[in-house]
Design an enzyme around this catalytic site. Sequence first.
Site, PDB file in Angstrom:
ATOM      1  N   ILE B  47      -1.703  -1.932  -9.936  1.00  0.00           N
ATOM      2  CA  ILE B  47      -2.440  -1.509 -11.128  1.00  0.00           C
ATOM      3  C   ILE B  47      -1.534  -0.674 -12.038  1.00  0.00           C
ATOM      4  O   ILE B  47      -0.784   0.173 -11.558  1.00  0.00           O
ATOM      5  CB  ILE B  47      -3.647  -0.617 -10.741  1.00  0.00           C
ATOM      6  CG1 ILE B  47      -4.538  -1.313  -9.717  1.00  0.00           C
ATOM      7  CG2 ILE B  47      -4.440  -0.199 -11.979  1.00  0.00           C
ATOM      8  CD1 ILE B  47      -5.193  -2.546 -10.201  1.00  0.00           C
ATOM      9  N   HIS B  49      -2.185   2.064 -14.236  1.00  0.00           N
ATOM     10  CA  HIS B  49      -3.300   2.964 -14.532  1.00  0.00           C
ATOM     11  C   HIS B  49      -3.226   3.490 -15.962  1.00  0.00           C
ATOM     12  O   HIS B  49      -2.141   3.711 -16.490  1.00  0.00           O
ATOM     13  CB  HIS B  49      -3.293   4.149 -13.555  1.00  0.00           C
ATOM     14  CG  HIS B  49      -3.571   3.742 -12.138  1.00  0.00           C
ATOM     15  ND1 HIS B  49      -4.841   3.679 -11.623  1.00  0.00           N
ATOM     16  CD2 HIS B  49      -2.742   3.351 -11.145  1.00  0.00           C
ATOM     17  CE1 HIS B  49      -4.784   3.275 -10.353  1.00  0.00           C
ATOM     18  NE2 HIS B  49      -3.516   3.068 -10.048  1.00  0.00           N
ATOM     19  N   VAL B 172      19.653   5.800   6.500  1.00  0.00           N
ATOM     20  CA  VAL B 172      20.248   7.133   6.437  1.00  0.00           C
ATOM     21  C   VAL B 172      19.803   7.939   7.654  1.00  0.00           C
ATOM     22  O   VAL B 172      18.613   8.001   7.980  1.00  0.00           O
ATOM     23  CB  VAL B 172      19.821   7.850   5.138  1.00  0.00           C
ATOM     24  CG1 VAL B 172      20.308   9.293   5.132  1.00  0.00           C
ATOM     25  CG2 VAL B 172      20.362   7.093   3.927  1.00  0.00           C
ATOM     26  N   LYS B 249     -13.770   8.103  -1.882  1.00  0.00           N
ATOM     27  CA  LYS B 249     -13.045   7.329  -2.883  1.00  0.00           C
ATOM     28  C   LYS B 249     -13.336   5.852  -2.658  1.00  0.00           C
ATOM     29  O   LYS B 249     -13.208   5.341  -1.564  1.00  0.00           O
ATOM     30  CB  LYS B 249     -11.549   7.620  -2.778  1.00  0.00           C
ATOM     31  CG  LYS B 249     -10.840   7.187  -4.031  1.00  0.00           C
ATOM     32  CD  LYS B 249      -9.391   7.641  -4.056  1.00  0.00           C
ATOM     33  CE  LYS B 249      -8.742   7.092  -5.314  1.00  0.00           C
ATOM     34  NZ  LYS B 249      -7.303   7.041  -5.221  1.00  0.00           N
ATOM     35  N   CYS B 436      -2.542 -21.321   2.145  1.00  0.00           N
ATOM     36  CA  CYS B 436      -2.202 -21.732   3.518  1.00  0.00           C
ATOM     37  C   CYS B 436      -1.246 -20.738   4.149  1.00  0.00           C
ATOM     38  O   CYS B 436      -0.893 -20.869   5.317  1.00  0.00           O
ATOM     39  CB  CYS B 436      -1.686 -23.163   3.576  1.00  0.00           C
ATOM     40  SG  CYS B 436       0.099 -23.365   3.516  1.00  0.00           S
TER      41      CYS B 436
END
Lengths: 452, 479
Positions: B47, B49, B172, B249, B436
């Site tokens: 998205i 935003h 790292v 949320k 598929c």
Amino acid sequence: MKQYDVVIIGAGPAGLAAAVSAFDAGIRSILILERDREAGGILNQCIHNGFGLHTFKEELTGPEYADRFVKQVEERGIECRLNTMVMDIGVECGAEAESVDAKHGVDAMEKPSCRSLKYVTAMSRTDGMYQVAARTVILAMGCRERPRGALNIPGYRPAGIYSAGTAQRLVNMEGYLPGKKVVILGSGDIGLIMARRMTLEGAKVQVVAELMPYSGGLKRNIVQCLDDYGIPLKLSHTVVDIQGKERVEGVTLAQVDEKRRPIAGTEETYECDTLLLSVGLLPENELSAGLGVELSPVTSGPIVNESLETNIEGVFACGNVLHVHDLVDFVSEEAGLAGKNAAAYITRMGKEEAAGQVQIEISPQSGVRYTVPSHIRLSQMQDTQTIRFRVGDVYKNCFIRAYLNDKQIISKKRPVMAPGEMEQLVLKKEQLLTFVEPEEKSHCLVIRVEEK
Amino acid sequence: MYDVVIIGAGVSGSAVARELSRYKGRFCVLEKEEDVCCGTSKANSGIVHAGYDARPGSLMAKLNVEGNRRMEALSKELDFPFRRTGSFVVCTDEGSRQKLQELLERGQKNGVEDLQILSREEALFLEKNLADEVVAVLYAPTAGIVCPFGLTIALAENACENGVEFQFDTEVSAIKKQGEGYVIETSRGVFKTRYVVNAAGVYADIFHNMVSADKLHITPRKGEYFLLDKGAGGHVSHTIFALPGKYGKGILVTPTTHGNLLVGPTATDILEREGTNTTADGLAAIREKAGLSVKDLPLGKVITSFAGLRAHEDGHEFIIGEAADAPGFIDCAGIESPGLTSAPAIGAMVAGILKEKLNLSDNASFVAERKGILNPAKLSAEERNRLIEDNPAYGNIICRCEMISEGEIIDAVKRPLGAKSLDGVKRRTRAGMGRCQSGFCSPRTMEILHRELGIPMEELTKSGGDSRMITGGRKEAAQ
């Protein structure tokens, strides 16, 4: 633009048999389009035997069975274009196509649904993207495997998760072994065949888990592919977790309750490097849908009449694109009928009979999930009509009964029926006629499973 | 000695690399995976935003709005899929209308343009499948959708073409201050650099804490998703968010740039930084909540489910800038949503910091434009036939679901930072991403990778490391 009487999409067993039968019914202008590098379809990777018992009265391997039909196609000189992907089938066309219509005296305004040509867009390395016009189209694209994603199996997404058919291709056609310690989910026929195949290649197949309380495959495959190799089949079990971030490291199975929900506390983890899925086949109807073919929500295949013709006139369907078969022999038989009917359609073109024909709707009920065909136009019906269907559960010592306008016309005792094995009834036209009032145009044929 | 080493080839690291390549210098990106876009950047909502979520005045708010503004031009410059589709936040009970108003005001404070509250009727006019319970929506026309792989790969390719070095499979293990710069120890040797950019996603706190006493803490927050078939892609035409409410949320429903429908994510804090497994509970939660804002969701058309990890920093803020007690160590941490949206702005910000610190001069040979993989489906029939004539591989369809040709796959393999694995091909071309899920094309794609890169079949992987596709040859083939 080149025009053909019959364009067949797919050179698998269905497409090949349809081509042969259309040719034998007098059609010479036939084109088969195949995306793979050779004809034969999925049979080419089915190197086990057991094919052709009905058609040839002998036991053949998949490639041998395919070869019989490939030879028949070749002998007849039918054009088959390989390495060719069909991108689209439409009833609309560009300017060039319209001029073809005009040349053939097709008046689209007069009777668009039956007269208009279909336009097949195809592509290949050698010919690029092009269209051919078709008076009839036979859909023979087969099916594909349901992938892991569609099952919502939780866990990681590592390498080593294959659909059984992909694994079969890797082993039998490419020469590679996808894994060495294997768990199989789903007892569809390809899964069972691959349990044996992987074992023969030295892999250890630990278990086959099946969500349902019965197998989805043929009984003979359970015996020959699992029992003979001591591979356990766990019914009412599913995969609840996949471990391993890079390559599969383990798979957790759990038993499921009658609503197919995993039962806590029954989990069992198998260390393995491979999970094969044989969890269902889906007719591959993207092209059909694009053309406007009406599809059955049960089979995901086209809804067809007695001639295996879809709601789009001149478009026929056969084989696994229509409904998933267990035996290729029935695919060939069905495809033969589609080819013959496409030929009859062409011969008949322009000589349509009066409207208002007698039609019988087939209504699958209690235990019968669907039927092919789903309706019969009595005037087009042959002397006999085979109705194929599947049941939704395992039934023992039951009856398959057919009722035409509430009158029982067939009762057939079946010792065992299971969803994994296709059933059939044969209707006789003579018999139907005795129950059908000619003034009444619409009739209903109920097919159901009854216990007594 | 490098001028800058960037740790992490996700969207942030790639954006920094690309913006940095405008300047002269020795720059290198270290990535522990085999490809770019393998962590948080590959598994998110995709998205762009609008920018009404973040707290006014926060860096998150600023970079979100700026990233959104930059995205369209960037998508043209770097040729990746982006569409400004607009988003809805739906309110399903009268009592919560005030919250929509609050969001609107917050957005306006953040500089989001054209926000408006629509009545149910007005909203239905734009989006017919809103749930029956929806009473009003906040409409943000500036929101959009982007292909997260497309964006990240485009940034990295462009950086590479402008001279930035990329080191893959390079994990790292330690970072030490040495003189004016840093010594970075990795699984593939030691890298010395004047400056470090820490764009390590869910690992960014670990690296930060190696050099700074001012500790960071990042929690991997798992989000699980369903991806639906293209047949369901038209179910909504905007991104539909639920108003955070009594169900916590909510779950968003959005079209993707490629025409699928995406439903998710959940939000579960976990400990495992590689815990990208989906869970039965998570998938069940999506199913349960998905219908709250959009009705008749065709969840039967799920083609795959996946999970991604957000790099959630305790203060829920982007941590961007030089660590106070570690000169030369530039954090680019805590980049969770709206991190993808903000990436173009993050890249510019971090490159700006480095330009100043290192006194970098312009790279005169910098090329801002990058061409993506040619999509033959966008050509006319005539152009396409000319293409196939020139290169017959474009006439050979490998992925039947997405109709991807061999030509596109070869392009993906051969271009800068090209694909080396099946997932690499998938993220670049979509081959294997369709309904598929690579059942049909994976053996064919393996063949192409084997042929084009000369990798033995046994060594081909799904996504690098030990993710080998096959375990060997068939018995008779081996003999």
